[in-house]
Design a protein around this motif. Structure first.
Motif, PDB file in Angstrom:
ATOM      1  N   ILE A 290      39.104 -44.947  24.217  1.00  0.00           N
ATOM      2  CA  ILE A 290      37.823 -45.342  23.633  1.00  0.00           C
ATOM      3  C   ILE A 290      36.687 -44.597  24.320  1.00  0.00           C
ATOM      4  O   ILE A 290      35.786 -44.061  23.664  1.00  0.00           O
ATOM      5  CB  ILE A 290      37.611 -46.864  23.783  1.00  0.00           C
ATOM      6  N   GLU A 291      36.720 -44.576  25.626  1.00  0.00           N
ATOM      7  CA  GLU A 291      35.670 -43.914  26.396  1.00  0.00           C
ATOM      8  C   GLU A 291      35.645 -42.419  26.111  1.00  0.00           C
ATOM      9  O   GLU A 291      34.579 -41.791  26.104  1.00  0.00           O
ATOM     10  CB  GLU A 291      35.865 -44.164  27.881  1.00  0.00           C
TER      11      GLU A 291
ATOM     12  N   ASP B  11      40.234 -34.840  15.522  1.00  0.00           N
ATOM     13  CA  ASP B  11      41.660 -34.938  15.873  1.00  0.00           C
ATOM     14  C   ASP B  11      41.928 -36.141  16.770  1.00  0.00           C
ATOM     15  O   ASP B  11      42.893 -36.889  16.566  1.00  0.00           O
ATOM     16  CB  ASP B  11      42.131 -33.662  16.575  1.00  0.00           C
ATOM     17  N   GLN B  12      41.058 -36.332  17.763  1.00  0.00           N
ATOM     18  CA  GLN B  12      41.242 -37.433  18.707  1.00  0.00           C
ATOM     19  C   GLN B  12      41.020 -38.788  18.036  1.00  0.00           C
ATOM     20  O   GLN B  12      41.707 -39.769  18.334  1.00  0.00           O
ATOM     21  CB  GLN B  12      40.273 -37.266  19.889  1.00  0.00           C
TER      22      GLN B  12
ATOM     23  N   TYR C 116      43.749 -41.685  17.749  1.00  0.00           N
ATOM     24  CA  TYR C 116      43.468 -43.018  18.288  1.00  0.00           C
ATOM     25  C   TYR C 116      43.683 -44.097  17.230  1.00  0.00           C
ATOM     26  O   TYR C 116      44.273 -45.139  17.508  1.00  0.00           O
ATOM     27  CB  TYR C 116      42.023 -43.078  18.811  1.00  0.00           C
ATOM     28  N   THR C 117      43.180 -43.858  16.035  1.00  0.00           N
ATOM     29  CA  THR C 117      43.310 -44.875  14.982  1.00  0.00           C
ATOM     30  C   THR C 117      44.768 -45.082  14.583  1.00  0.00           C
ATOM     31  O   THR C 117      45.180 -46.198  14.255  1.00  0.00           O
ATOM     32  CB  THR C 117      42.496 -44.475  13.735  1.00  0.00           C
ATOM     33  N   MET C 118      45.560 -44.018  14.618  1.00  0.00           N
ATOM     34  CA  MET C 118      46.980 -44.138  14.277  1.00  0.00           C
ATOM     35  C   MET C 118      47.744 -44.923  15.350  1.00  0.00           C
ATOM     36  O   MET C 118      48.656 -45.693  15.042  1.00  0.00           O
ATOM     37  CB  MET C 118      47.604 -42.751  14.110  1.00  0.00           C
ATOM     38  N   GLU C 119      47.332 -44.753  16.604  1.00  0.00           N
ATOM     39  CA  GLU C 119      48.031 -45.410  17.709  1.00  0.00           C
ATOM     40  C   GLU C 119      47.616 -46.866  17.885  1.00  0.00           C
ATOM     41  O   GLU C 119      48.439 -47.713  18.231  1.00  0.00           O
ATOM     42  CB  GLU C 119      47.768 -44.653  19.015  1.00  0.00           C
TER      43      GLU C 119
ATOM     44  N   THR D 101      36.080 -47.107   9.911  1.00  0.00           N
ATOM     45  CA  THR D 101      36.601 -45.740   9.834  1.00  0.00           C
ATOM     46  C   THR D 101      35.814 -44.915   8.820  1.00  0.00           C
ATOM     47  O   THR D 101      35.477 -43.747   9.068  1.00  0.00           O
ATOM     48  CB  THR D 101      38.089 -45.760   9.442  1.00  0.00           C
ATOM     49  N   ARG D 102      35.499 -45.515   7.682  1.00  0.00           N
ATOM     50  CA  ARG D 102      34.762 -44.802   6.635  1.00  0.00           C
ATOM     51  C   ARG D 102      33.356 -44.438   7.105  1.00  0.00           C
ATOM     52  O   ARG D 102      32.893 -43.311   6.903  1.00  0.00           O
ATOM     53  CB  ARG D 102      34.675 -45.664   5.380  1.00  0.00           C
TER      54      ARG D 102
END
Length: 262
Positions: free
Chosen positions: A29-30, A60-61, A65-68, A77-78
């Motif tokens: 997050i940071e 990319d990051q 992050y959202t996938m993990e 997200t939008r």
């Protein structure tokens, strides 16, 4: 003693993965927040190509992050994606001036902070500039100063647009919709606001709605380490607002003159 050691070992085996996961979550997050801030600093220094590459790296990051973690809602997200796309576009647009590039990336920076910060979001630190500019809008309307009113209102709208994604992320939906409706009315019926005292009541109502908005989202004190970001960003906005508002007003007047010639 052996059974105590065994229990201690079992507790450590259970706690350690959780602690590691929490640390990874926090650092990820940071990292997103840090990337957005570094991108803004690069834009301030007119290093647009470097900022663009950093923004692409952020994409990319953020996806990773959202996938993990699956910790962001679809709306979050939008909103972040839209703000990010605008920031990237600003870096690729060779005709866009420096101030507008800063505004676009600042909008993105504030949106990221709104979903990553555990403290008071940075956009609430914009209360001073927003209320100050809006006071100029109201004063110009009450005095019937046409040119000043249009210029200051354009400045206010530029600033409002900058914090809009962050508002949508942190403020109640009803509050945002209410403020949106008032702003759209004032913007659409500018001549009426200038000439009709009854319509000017909308200015008073919007001012109160804005104060309520900041009061609702400013109950906790912001992390002192973040105040330098608020001060720096706020200073840039104050310096550029008049320029952006005046330029937009002059552009609109020029379009009106061209239409009359046709």
């Amino acid at each position: 003693m052996k059974w105590k050691a065994a229990i201690f070992l079992m507790i450590m085996l259970v706690i350690t993965p959780v602690t590691t996961l929490a640390t990874h979550h926090t650092s990820s997050i940071e990292k997103l927040d840090q990337i957005s801030d570094e991108a803004l600093q690069l834009v301030k220094s007119s290093r647009y190509e470097e900022a663009k590459k950093l923004l692409e790296y952020f994409s990319d990051q953020f996806l990773l992050y959202t996938m993990e973690n699956h910790s962001f809602s679809i709306d979050e997200t939008r909103i972040v994606t839209l703000a990010h796309n605008e920031a990237v576009e600003a870096m690729s647009n060779g005709t866009m001036n420096h101030e507008e590039r800063i505004n676009r990336v600042t909008k993105f920076r504030l949106a990221i902070d709104a979903i990553t910060s555990s403290n008071q979001p940075l956009w609430t630190g914009m209360e001073g500039p927003i209320m100050s500019v809006f006071a100029e809008v109201k004063e110009a309307a009450l005095k019937g100063e046409n040119e000043s009113f249009h210029s200051q209102l354009n400045s206010f709208l530029s600033l409002y647009e900058m914090i809009y994604p962050s508002m949508k992320l942190n403020a109640p939906v009803q509050t945002v919709q209410k403020i949106d409706a008032r702003i759209q009315f004032i913007d659409e019926y500018r001549p009426q606001i200038l000439s009709d005292q009854t319509s000017q009541i909308e200015l008073e109502a919007l001012e109160q709605d804005l104060r309520d908005l900041f009061d609702q989202t400013s109950e906790d004190e912001a992390d002192p380490s973040l105040w330098w970001v608020i001060i720096t960003t706020g200073s840039i906005i104050i310096v550029t607002l008049s320029y952006v508002g005046w330029k937009k007003y002059k552009g609109e007047k020029e379009k009106e003159r061209e239409k009359k010639r046709m």
